[in-house]
Design an enzyme around this catalytic site. Structure first.
Site, mmCIF file in Angstrom:
data_model
loop_
_atom_site.group_PDB
_atom_site.id
_atom_site.type_symbol
_atom_site.label_atom_id
_atom_site.label_comp_id
_atom_site.label_asym_id
_atom_site.label_seq_id
_atom_site.Cartn_x
_atom_site.Cartn_y
_atom_site.Cartn_z
ATOM 1 N N ARG A 66 -23.394 5.017 -5.871
ATOM 2 C CA ARG A 66 -23.868 3.714 -5.387
ATOM 3 C C ARG A 66 -24.968 3.868 -4.342
ATOM 4 N NH1 ARG A 66 -18.242 0.570 -4.935
ATOM 5 N NH2 ARG A 66 -18.086 1.770 -3.020
ATOM 6 N N ARG A 122 0.816 -1.208 0.000
ATOM 7 C CA ARG A 122 0.000 0.000 0.000
ATOM 8 C C ARG A 122 0.853 1.263 0.000
ATOM 9 N NH1 ARG A 122 -5.370 0.448 0.999
ATOM 10 N NH2 ARG A 122 -5.482 -1.713 1.689
#
Length: 220
Positions: free
Chosen positions: A127, A88
């Protein structure tokens, strides 16, 4: 093949990771899945990670790296893996390089899914989730319900999750640009980055990715 998958939130990494791992016949190793598995199985690493999470702190890189190492050493990962959500940041990428060198392994490619920032915001902020069943997902632009705010499947109320709000999405993108995006340059210096567009139908993106990975593999 040993692949790292990168891309901003909303680029479809989770969907593509699952599909690509199946096509390439390698395990999909997701950071989220690693944490859930270790915590549910109450491994020592899981207990350690949970102690940080319960205290509201970030899990240190060394714990994440140890979990990834343990997973990559499982028999099903002997011939390759697809890493999703790890590394990450650059320090995790450096640690992964050290680990792979120790194990006499190397990455074959870093697949970078590109999507315009405004498209990413639109995808996530649009969404809507069913309150009755979180698996029923709609979208204000791409998958509208027959009746606004109502689930087509069960009639439940559709709502926007807090972490899907435009403000939150833009903050997530800032974190991505600051912490994760630098690993692309890190891996470019090693000649490993393969960049493709994450725009278009899911099947097309998958085929685009497979084609790019094959060309990369053939070129080595």
């Amino acid at each position: 093949m040993r692949i790292v998958l990168v891309g901003p939130p909303g680029a479809g990494k989770g969907t593509q990771a699952t599909r690509l791992a199946e096509k390439l016949r390698v395990p999909h190793i997701s950071t989220g899945d690693l944490f859930r598995a270790n915590i549910s199985q109450q491994t020592e690493l899981g207990k350690l990670a949970k102690s940080y999470m319960d205290a509201g702190n970030l899990v240190p890189d060394e714990v994440t790296i140890a979990m990834a190492k343990d997973r990559m050493e499982q028999p099903d990962a002997e011939n390759g893996f697809l890493l999703d959500g790890f590394p990450r940041n650059v320090s995790q990428a450096e640690a992964l390089d050290e680990l792979l060198t120790t194990e006499n392994m190397k990455l074959d490619a870093v697949l970078d899914l590109e999507a315009p920032e405004e498209e990413v915001v639109k995808r996530i902020a649009g969404r809507r989730i069913c309150r009755n069943d979180g698996s029923h997902v709609f979208h204000e632009t791409y998958k509208k319900p027959a009746e606004a705010g109502v689930c087509d499947v069960c009639g439940g109320e559709l709502y926007q999750r807090d972490d899907d709000s435009e403000e939150t999405v833009r903050k997530r993108l800032e974190v991505y640009h600051t912490q994760t995006e630098p690993i692309i340059d890190y891996y470019k210096a090693q000649g490993l980055v393969v960049t493709i567009s994450a725009m278009g139908p899911v099947d097309e993106v998958t085929e685009r990715a497979l084609g790019a990975l094959k060309r990369e593999d053939d070129g080595k």
